[in-house]
Design an enzyme around this catalytic site. Sequence first.
Site, PDB file in Angstrom:
ATOM      1  N   GLU A 353       0.847  -1.196   0.000  1.00 41.05           N
ATOM      2  CA  GLU A 353       0.000   0.000   0.000  1.00 41.05           C
ATOM      3  C   GLU A 353       0.889   1.256   0.000  1.00 41.05           C
ATOM      4  O   GLU A 353       0.468   2.318  -0.457  1.00 41.05           O
ATOM      5  CB  GLU A 353      -0.934   0.007   1.227  1.00 41.05           C
ATOM      6  CG  GLU A 353      -2.107   0.951   1.065  1.00 41.05           C
ATOM      7  CD  GLU A 353      -3.203   0.748   2.105  1.00 41.05           C
ATOM      8  OE1 GLU A 353      -4.262   0.175   1.774  1.00 41.05           O
ATOM      9  OE2 GLU A 353      -3.009   1.158   3.260  1.00 41.05           O
ATOM     10  N   HIS A 384       7.313 -26.753   2.351  1.00 39.50           N
ATOM     11  CA  HIS A 384       6.526 -27.883   1.852  1.00 39.50           C
ATOM     12  C   HIS A 384       5.411 -27.416   0.929  1.00 39.50           C
ATOM     13  O   HIS A 384       4.450 -28.139   0.690  1.00 39.50           O
ATOM     14  CB  HIS A 384       5.969 -28.682   3.032  1.00 39.50           C
ATOM     15  CG  HIS A 384       7.066 -29.257   3.879  1.00 39.50           C
ATOM     16  ND1 HIS A 384       7.702 -30.437   3.568  1.00 39.50           N
ATOM     17  CD2 HIS A 384       7.685 -28.766   4.984  1.00 39.50           C
ATOM     18  CE1 HIS A 384       8.649 -30.667   4.470  1.00 39.50           C
ATOM     19  NE2 HIS A 384       8.659 -29.659   5.329  1.00 39.50           N
ATOM     20  N   LYS A 512     -13.607   1.253  -3.661  1.00 38.98           N
ATOM     21  CA  LYS A 512     -14.566   1.717  -2.643  1.00 38.98           C
ATOM     22  C   LYS A 512     -15.717   2.474  -3.306  1.00 38.98           C
ATOM     23  O   LYS A 512     -16.883   2.260  -2.984  1.00 38.98           O
ATOM     24  CB  LYS A 512     -13.877   2.658  -1.651  1.00 38.98           C
ATOM     25  CG  LYS A 512     -13.011   1.989  -0.622  1.00 38.98           C
ATOM     26  CD  LYS A 512     -12.556   3.028   0.404  1.00 38.98           C
ATOM     27  CE  LYS A 512     -11.475   2.498   1.311  1.00 38.98           C
ATOM     28  NZ  LYS A 512     -10.963   3.508   2.231  1.00 38.98           N
TER      29      LYS A 512
END
Length: 551
Positions: A353, A384, A512
């Site tokens: 950000e 793994h 938004k």
Amino acid sequence: MSSLTESDAWLALAEHYHEIKDIHMRELFESDADRFDNYSLELNDILYDYSKNRINEQTVKLLLQLANDVDLSAWIEKLFNGEAINHTEHRAVLHTALREQGNKPIIINGEDILPEIKAERQRVKKLAEKIRTRQWRGVTNQAITDVVNIGIGGSHLGPMMVTEALWPHSLHDLNVHFVSNVDENHINDTLENLNPETTLFIIASKTFTTQDTMVNAETARQWYINKLGNDNGIERHFTAVTSNVKLARQFGVAGDNIFKMWDWVGGRYSLWSAIGLSIVIAIGSEQFDELLDGAYEADQHFRSTPLEKNIPVMMALLGVWYNNFFNAQSMAILPYDQHLHRFPAYLQQADMESNGKYVDRQGQEVDYTTGPVIFGEIGIAGQHAFFQLLHQGTKLVPSDILAPVYNFRCIARHHRALMSNVFAQTEALMRGKTEQEAYAELKSEGLDDEQIKQRLPYKVFPGNRPTSSLLFDTLDPKTLGSIIALYEHKIFVQGIIWNINSFDQWGVELGKQLATNILNELNDTEPVCSHDSSTNGLINYYKRRRASDKK
Ligand code: F6P
């Protein structure tokens, strides 16, 4: 061309890249017996080993020249002195003031901000200690057993990461929960076994307008009222941390329970402020002070250490080296301490950000790449899962490895097994395995020449994959504070070099805005046609399904 890519240091680095790109780190280690000593730095109990990187003396010299060319030292002073370096929002960037231990005034708009910071911290500690010592009583005079932090982004990730990291240092009969997702499952799952009479909510939102947080906060309030049959005593169960006191009051939080944050603290840098209320409740005031102390010591190191011995500066320069010259697109964060399991998620926001920007400080599109894709996982789990790609994939993924010299209980059998993996991975990623070595290994396993020929290509590891290791004594509050601050400063340095503003986040606005519009469209059953065919199709499919389900 930008002045950055035309600078002498940049051009020299571009040329130097061609000299070094085919040199294997094995050679670099063979030609310098002191490589570890020459390329490692210390801050208190933190060792930063960056010797397993594709660099030599000349690389470091040129990277430091780049830092000097962009006037990094002057920028560091601007940061600490509270200049409005977040120029798009006309704001200072003063998370460092939140952990300042000295008394030298820090002036913003003609006023010293330190007294107010200290006063607010005292209020936070007072509330936290009342809860911890069971003096804070709920509506039916019972002590608080569960604290629910409702927030998202910086109002969630920092407090959640730290609370998890310092769990061994926390009160274990006081549960701290975190709700961020507006998906009802998150809050409902959290509230399922809680009792409103012994639950305290923290609504953590700098703006107090973030939709996800507000919807969850409303659900929490409704849950309280539904469970108790009325809203009696609700003021003893809701607190808020925000810079928008007016909206917090309108929501119904009592004035005494509202804690302030300031516009000069970015959300992703705010865990040191009252946004850390959940942390103080979990670990207590004294240990929160240690967290701040650790960050302060890293701040002092960053501010006063020459660039070549400066840990966050070297971390940042290495990132620039790989990002801009090796064209590495990503960076892995690999903690080997289980309590750091949310650290990669926290750093994703802190870094991406901050530095995921394509427009420079002058409003021009950059002609170089900026922030990398940050990803990560507990190292052992990653081994793994995705380490295959780190070892034998076609991409260069520089990695940071973080590991404790002691862990909490420190059972030798566990800890040695853990650390053997840390050391083995950094060695394997650096050395790889040559064809000759792979051949000898297969031969010793008894394979015949035909079998070896078939298997050999798959058993070769190119190596030359960079890792930097951060070893620390143990994950206590002070050390954690230092580690977080080192990464914060690394991000700052990279933003300065890339000439971007690391402290705004306009890029999250578009989603938004669109969500707000679409939310209105979801309130009825009418099909929509105002979007592209995919978005229309998805919305209309959803509406049809919901209509037929009658939900
Ligand atoms: O959507 C991104 C963001 O603006 C972050 O920068 C911030 O940390 C988060 O939302 C939460 O914002 P607030 O604390 O105002 O609710």
